[in-house]
Design a protein around this motif. Sequence first.
Motif, PDB file in Angstrom:
ATOM      1  N   SER A   3       0.732  -1.042  -0.084  1.00 39.23           N
ATOM      2  CA  SER A   3       0.507   0.096  -0.054  1.00 39.23           C
ATOM      3  C   SER A   3       1.312   1.342   0.332  1.00 39.23           C
ATOM      4  O   SER A   3       1.727   1.375   1.143  1.00 39.23           O
ATOM      5  N   SER A   4       0.889   2.691  -0.638  1.00 38.50           N
ATOM      6  CA  SER A   4       1.382   3.122  -0.618  1.00 38.50           C
ATOM      7  C   SER A   4       0.405   4.927   0.475  1.00 38.50           C
ATOM      8  O   SER A   4      -0.241   4.755   0.249  1.00 38.50           O
ATOM      9  N   PRO A   5       1.705   5.265   0.395  1.00 43.15           N
ATOM     10  CA  PRO A   5       1.226   6.163   1.863  1.00 43.15           C
ATOM     11  C   PRO A   5       0.375   7.640   1.268  1.00 43.15           C
ATOM     12  O   PRO A   5      -0.130   8.121   1.774  1.00 43.15           O
ATOM     13  N   VAL A   6       0.404   7.643  -0.019  1.00 44.80           N
ATOM     14  CA  VAL A   6      -0.040   8.512  -0.419  1.00 44.80           C
ATOM     15  C   VAL A   6      -1.564   7.907  -1.003  1.00 44.80           C
ATOM     16  O   VAL A   6      -3.029   8.845  -1.121  1.00 44.80           O
ATOM     17  N   CYS A   7      -2.308   6.878  -0.304  1.00 42.17           N
ATOM     18  CA  CYS A   7      -3.469   6.170  -0.467  1.00 42.17           C
ATOM     19  C   CYS A   7      -4.433   7.424   0.647  1.00 42.17           C
ATOM     20  O   CYS A   7      -5.672   7.216   0.491  1.00 42.17           O
ATOM     21  N   THR A   8      -4.189   7.522   1.404  1.00 43.52           N
ATOM     22  CA  THR A   8      -4.333   8.547   2.685  1.00 43.52           C
ATOM     23  C   THR A   8      -4.621  10.184   1.938  1.00 43.52           C
ATOM     24  O   THR A   8      -5.235  10.259   3.002  1.00 43.52           O
ATOM     25  N   ILE A   9      -4.218  10.683   1.075  1.00 42.22           N
ATOM     26  CA  ILE A   9      -4.095  11.939   0.528  1.00 42.22           C
ATOM     27  C   ILE A   9      -4.955  12.031  -0.557  1.00 42.22           C
ATOM     28  O   ILE A   9      -5.729  10.954  -1.313  1.00 42.22           O
ATOM     29  N   THR A  10      -5.773  13.551   0.203  1.00 46.09           N
ATOM     30  CA  THR A  10      -6.987  13.365  -1.086  1.00 46.09           C
ATOM     31  C   THR A  10      -6.946  14.297  -2.033  1.00 46.09           C
ATOM     32  O   THR A  10      -6.137  15.314  -2.033  1.00 46.09           O
ATOM     33  N   PHE A  11      -7.096  13.913  -3.701  1.00 43.96           N
ATOM     34  CA  PHE A  11      -6.499  14.853  -4.095  1.00 43.96           C
ATOM     35  C   PHE A  11      -7.282  15.780  -4.889  1.00 43.96           C
ATOM     36  O   PHE A  11      -8.970  15.377  -4.490  1.00 43.96           O
ATOM     37  N   GLY A  12      -7.395  17.027  -5.120  1.00 38.84           N
ATOM     38  CA  GLY A  12      -8.300  17.744  -5.437  1.00 38.84           C
ATOM     39  C   GLY A  12      -8.219  18.176  -7.173  1.00 38.84           C
ATOM     40  O   GLY A  12      -8.250  16.940  -7.622  1.00 38.84           O
ATOM     41  N   ARG A  13      -8.748  19.043  -7.567  1.00 34.41           N
ATOM     42  CA  ARG A  13      -9.404  19.504  -8.937  1.00 34.41           C
ATOM     43  C   ARG A  13      -7.925  18.950  -9.484  1.00 34.41           C
ATOM     44  O   ARG A  13      -7.025  19.304  -9.109  1.00 34.41           O
ATOM     45  N   VAL A  14      -8.341  18.996 -11.087  1.00 30.10           N
ATOM     46  CA  VAL A  14      -6.927  18.584 -11.986  1.00 30.10           C
ATOM     47  C   VAL A  14      -7.589  19.282 -13.269  1.00 30.10           C
ATOM     48  O   VAL A  14      -8.779  18.874 -13.493  1.00 30.10           O
ATOM     49  N   ALA A  15      -6.686  20.418 -13.880  1.00 28.66           N
ATOM     50  CA  ALA A  15      -7.151  21.082 -14.691  1.00 28.66           C
ATOM     51  C   ALA A  15      -5.512  20.726 -15.486  1.00 28.66           C
ATOM     52  O   ALA A  15      -4.394  20.963 -15.390  1.00 28.66           O
ATOM     53  N   PRO A  16      -6.234  21.013 -17.358  1.00 30.27           N
ATOM     54  CA  PRO A  16      -4.698  20.828 -17.976  1.00 30.27           C
ATOM     55  C   PRO A  16      -4.295  21.827 -18.202  1.00 30.27           C
ATOM     56  O   PRO A  16      -5.312  23.304 -18.132  1.00 30.27           O
ATOM     57  N   CYS A  17      -3.162  21.733 -18.675  1.00 29.87           N
ATOM     58  CA  CYS A  17      -2.972  23.229 -18.815  1.00 29.87           C
ATOM     59  C   CYS A  17      -2.093  23.215 -20.506  1.00 29.87           C
ATOM     60  O   CYS A  17      -1.519  22.425 -20.595  1.00 29.87           O
ATOM     61  N   LEU A  18      -3.115  23.927 -21.815  1.00 33.74           N
ATOM     62  CA  LEU A  18      -3.017  23.961 -22.857  1.00 33.74           C
ATOM     63  C   LEU A  18      -1.842  25.127 -23.037  1.00 33.74           C
ATOM     64  O   LEU A  18      -1.974  26.434 -23.218  1.00 33.74           O
ATOM     65  N   PRO A  19      -0.833  24.840 -23.563  1.00 34.17           N
ATOM     66  CA  PRO A  19       0.170  25.714 -24.547  1.00 34.17           C
ATOM     67  C   PRO A  19      -0.619  26.325 -26.080  1.00 34.17           C
ATOM     68  O   PRO A  19      -1.282  25.314 -26.517  1.00 34.17           O
ATOM     69  N   VAL A  20      -1.088  27.253 -26.439  1.00 29.73           N
ATOM     70  CA  VAL A  20      -1.690  28.511 -27.238  1.00 29.73           C
ATOM     71  C   VAL A  20      -0.635  29.278 -27.146  1.00 29.73           C
ATOM     72  O   VAL A  20       0.616  30.095 -27.065  1.00 29.73           O
ATOM     73  N   ARG A  21      -0.671  29.435 -29.041  1.00 28.28           N
ATOM     74  CA  ARG A  21       0.429  30.278 -29.745  1.00 28.28           C
ATOM     75  C   ARG A  21      -0.065  31.713 -29.488  1.00 28.28           C
ATOM     76  O   ARG A  21       0.916  32.921 -29.373  1.00 28.28           O
ATOM     77  N   ASP A  22      -1.427  31.684 -29.103  1.00 25.55           N
ATOM     78  CA  ASP A  22      -2.168  33.508 -29.238  1.00 25.55           C
ATOM     79  C   ASP A  22      -2.870  33.332 -28.188  1.00 25.55           C
ATOM     80  O   ASP A  22      -4.231  32.888 -28.441  1.00 25.55           O
ATOM     81  N   ILE A  23      -3.328  33.929 -27.058  1.00 26.51           N
ATOM     82  CA  ILE A  23      -4.442  33.441 -25.834  1.00 26.51           C
ATOM     83  C   ILE A  23      -5.238  34.213 -25.772  1.00 26.51           C
ATOM     84  O   ILE A  23      -6.238  34.201 -25.612  1.00 26.51           O
ATOM     85  N   ARG A  24      -5.437  35.229 -26.651  1.00 21.66           N
ATOM     86  CA  ARG A  24      -6.162  36.362 -26.873  1.00 21.66           C
ATOM     87  C   ARG A  24      -6.906  35.597 -27.829  1.00 21.66           C
ATOM     88  O   ARG A  24      -8.553  35.064 -27.219  1.00 21.66           O
ATOM     89  N   ALA A  25      -6.814  35.207 -29.034  1.00 23.82           N
ATOM     90  CA  ALA A  25      -7.236  34.271 -29.719  1.00 23.82           C
ATOM     91  C   ALA A  25      -8.250  32.868 -29.170  1.00 23.82           C
ATOM     92  O   ALA A  25      -8.900  32.339 -29.153  1.00 23.82           O
ATOM     93  N   ALA A  26      -7.665  31.946 -28.369  1.00 25.29           N
ATOM     94  CA  ALA A  26      -7.733  31.243 -27.738  1.00 25.29           C
ATOM     95  C   ALA A  26      -8.703  31.334 -26.928  1.00 25.29           C
ATOM     96  O   ALA A  26      -9.621  30.610 -26.438  1.00 25.29           O
ATOM     97  N   PHE A  27      -8.318  32.850 -25.896  1.00 27.41           N
ATOM     98  CA  PHE A  27      -9.970  32.943 -25.374  1.00 27.41           C
ATOM     99  C   PHE A  27     -10.317  33.457 -25.680  1.00 27.41           C
ATOM    100  O   PHE A  27     -11.837  32.845 -25.530  1.00 27.41           O
TER     101      PHE A  27
END
Length: 127
Positions: A3-27
Amino acid sequence: MGSSPVCTITFGRVAPCLPVRDIRAAFAFYSGILGFQKVFENGDPVGFMVLKKDAAEIHLSQNRAHVATTVNVFHMFVSDIDAFHEICEAAGVRIIKALKDKDYGQRAFVLADPDGNRIDVGERRPA
Protein backbone atom coordinates in the motif's frame (compact mmCIF):
# COMPACT_ATOMS: atom_id res chain seq x y z
CA MET A 1 2.88 -4.39 -4.32
CA GLY A 2 2.34 -2.82 -0.92
CA SER A 3 0.00 0.00 0.00
CA SER A 4 1.31 3.41 -0.95
CA PRO A 5 1.37 6.19 1.67
CA VAL A 6 -0.31 8.45 -0.92
CA CYS A 7 -3.50 6.33 -0.58
CA THR A 8 -4.43 8.32 2.54
CA ILE A 9 -4.16 11.68 0.75
CA THR A 10 -7.20 13.23 -0.95
CA PHE A 11 -6.53 14.81 -4.33
CA GLY A 12 -8.29 17.99 -5.43
CA ARG A 13 -9.01 19.43 -8.83
CA VAL A 14 -6.84 18.67 -11.82
CA ALA A 15 -6.93 21.10 -14.72
CA PRO A 16 -5.22 20.71 -18.09
CA CYS A 17 -2.77 23.44 -19.05
CA LEU A 18 -2.91 24.07 -22.78
CA PRO A 19 -0.09 25.78 -24.65
CA VAL A 20 -1.45 28.32 -27.15
CA ARG A 21 0.29 30.56 -29.69
CA ASP A 22 -2.10 33.50 -29.18
CA ILE A 23 -3.75 33.59 -25.77
CA ARG A 24 -6.32 36.23 -26.81
CA ALA A 25 -7.43 34.15 -29.83
CA ALA A 26 -7.60 31.04 -27.63
CA PHE A 27 -9.68 32.93 -25.07
CA ALA A 28 -12.07 34.07 -27.83
CA PHE A 29 -12.54 30.43 -28.89
CA TYR A 30 -13.02 28.97 -25.41
CA SER A 31 -15.30 31.78 -24.23
CA GLY A 32 -17.17 32.65 -27.42
CA ILE A 33 -17.81 29.14 -28.72
CA LEU A 34 -17.46 26.82 -25.73
CA GLY A 35 -18.86 29.21 -23.11
CA PHE A 36 -15.94 29.31 -20.65
CA GLN A 37 -15.41 32.38 -18.47
CA LYS A 38 -12.08 33.84 -17.42
CA VAL A 39 -11.59 33.67 -13.64
CA PHE A 40 -7.88 34.58 -13.50
CA GLU A 41 -5.13 36.01 -15.69
CA ASN A 42 -1.49 36.75 -15.06
CA GLY A 43 1.28 38.71 -16.75
CA ASP A 44 1.72 41.96 -18.62
CA PRO A 45 1.13 41.16 -21.36
CA VAL A 46 -1.12 38.31 -20.25
CA GLY A 47 0.62 34.97 -20.62
CA PHE A 48 -1.61 32.74 -18.47
CA MET A 49 -5.39 32.41 -17.97
CA VAL A 50 -7.71 30.19 -15.97
CA LEU A 51 -11.07 29.52 -17.62
CA LYS A 52 -14.09 27.82 -16.03
CA LYS A 53 -17.47 26.52 -17.11
CA ASP A 54 -19.52 24.63 -14.57
CA ALA A 55 -17.15 21.97 -13.10
CA ALA A 56 -14.66 22.21 -16.00
CA GLU A 57 -11.47 24.25 -15.73
CA ILE A 58 -8.84 24.92 -18.39
CA HIS A 59 -5.55 26.77 -18.03
CA LEU A 60 -4.16 28.56 -21.08
CA SER A 61 -0.45 29.29 -21.30
CA GLN A 62 1.06 31.50 -24.01
CA ASN A 63 3.73 29.70 -26.06
CA ARG A 64 4.26 31.31 -29.47
CA ALA A 65 6.32 28.30 -30.63
CA HIS A 66 3.57 25.77 -29.77
CA VAL A 67 3.10 22.92 -32.23
CA ALA A 68 0.08 20.72 -31.65
CA THR A 69 0.41 17.01 -30.99
CA THR A 70 -1.66 14.29 -32.64
CA VAL A 71 -2.95 12.96 -29.31
CA ASN A 72 -5.89 14.24 -27.30
CA VAL A 73 -4.79 16.74 -24.66
CA PHE A 74 -7.83 16.14 -22.46
CA HIS A 75 -11.26 14.53 -22.28
CA MET A 76 -14.32 16.56 -21.34
CA PHE A 77 -17.80 15.27 -20.50
CA VAL A 78 -20.91 17.26 -21.44
CA SER A 79 -24.58 16.72 -20.66
CA ASP A 80 -25.88 16.88 -24.26
CA ILE A 81 -23.27 15.73 -26.77
CA ASP A 82 -25.55 16.07 -29.79
CA ALA A 83 -26.41 19.71 -29.03
CA PHE A 84 -22.76 20.50 -28.25
CA HIS A 85 -21.64 18.90 -31.52
CA GLU A 86 -24.20 21.01 -33.43
CA ILE A 87 -22.91 24.19 -31.76
CA CYS A 88 -19.32 23.29 -32.71
CA GLU A 89 -20.26 22.49 -36.31
CA ALA A 90 -22.26 25.72 -36.68
CA ALA A 91 -19.28 27.71 -35.37
CA GLY A 92 -16.92 26.05 -37.85
CA VAL A 93 -14.90 24.21 -35.20
CA ARG A 94 -12.58 21.64 -36.77
CA ILE A 95 -13.88 18.15 -35.99
CA ILE A 96 -11.05 15.59 -35.95
CA LYS A 97 -13.14 12.47 -35.24
CA ALA A 98 -16.84 12.30 -36.08
CA LEU A 99 -19.58 12.03 -33.48
CA LYS A 100 -20.48 8.39 -32.85
CA ASP A 101 -21.51 5.88 -30.23
CA LYS A 102 -18.55 4.04 -28.70
CA ASP A 103 -18.55 0.42 -27.55
CA TYR A 104 -17.50 1.53 -24.04
CA GLY A 105 -20.77 3.34 -23.25
CA GLN A 106 -20.11 6.85 -24.52
CA ARG A 107 -21.14 9.00 -27.45
CA ALA A 108 -18.17 11.15 -28.38
CA PHE A 109 -16.22 13.19 -30.92
CA VAL A 110 -12.85 14.93 -31.04
CA LEU A 111 -12.45 18.61 -31.87
CA ALA A 112 -9.41 20.85 -32.31
CA ASP A 113 -9.05 24.33 -30.89
CA PRO A 114 -7.47 27.06 -33.07
CA ASP A 115 -3.99 25.92 -31.97
CA GLY A 116 -4.67 22.31 -32.97
CA ASN A 117 -5.04 21.06 -29.39
CA ARG A 118 -7.27 17.97 -29.63
CA ILE A 119 -10.14 17.66 -27.16
CA ASP A 120 -12.11 14.43 -26.79
CA VAL A 121 -15.70 15.34 -25.86
CA GLY A 122 -18.12 12.72 -24.63
CA GLU A 123 -21.37 11.93 -22.92
CA ARG A 124 -21.86 8.78 -20.87
CA ARG A 125 -24.75 6.67 -22.11
CA PRO A 126 -26.80 4.24 -20.05
CA ALA A 127 -25.80 0.60 -20.54
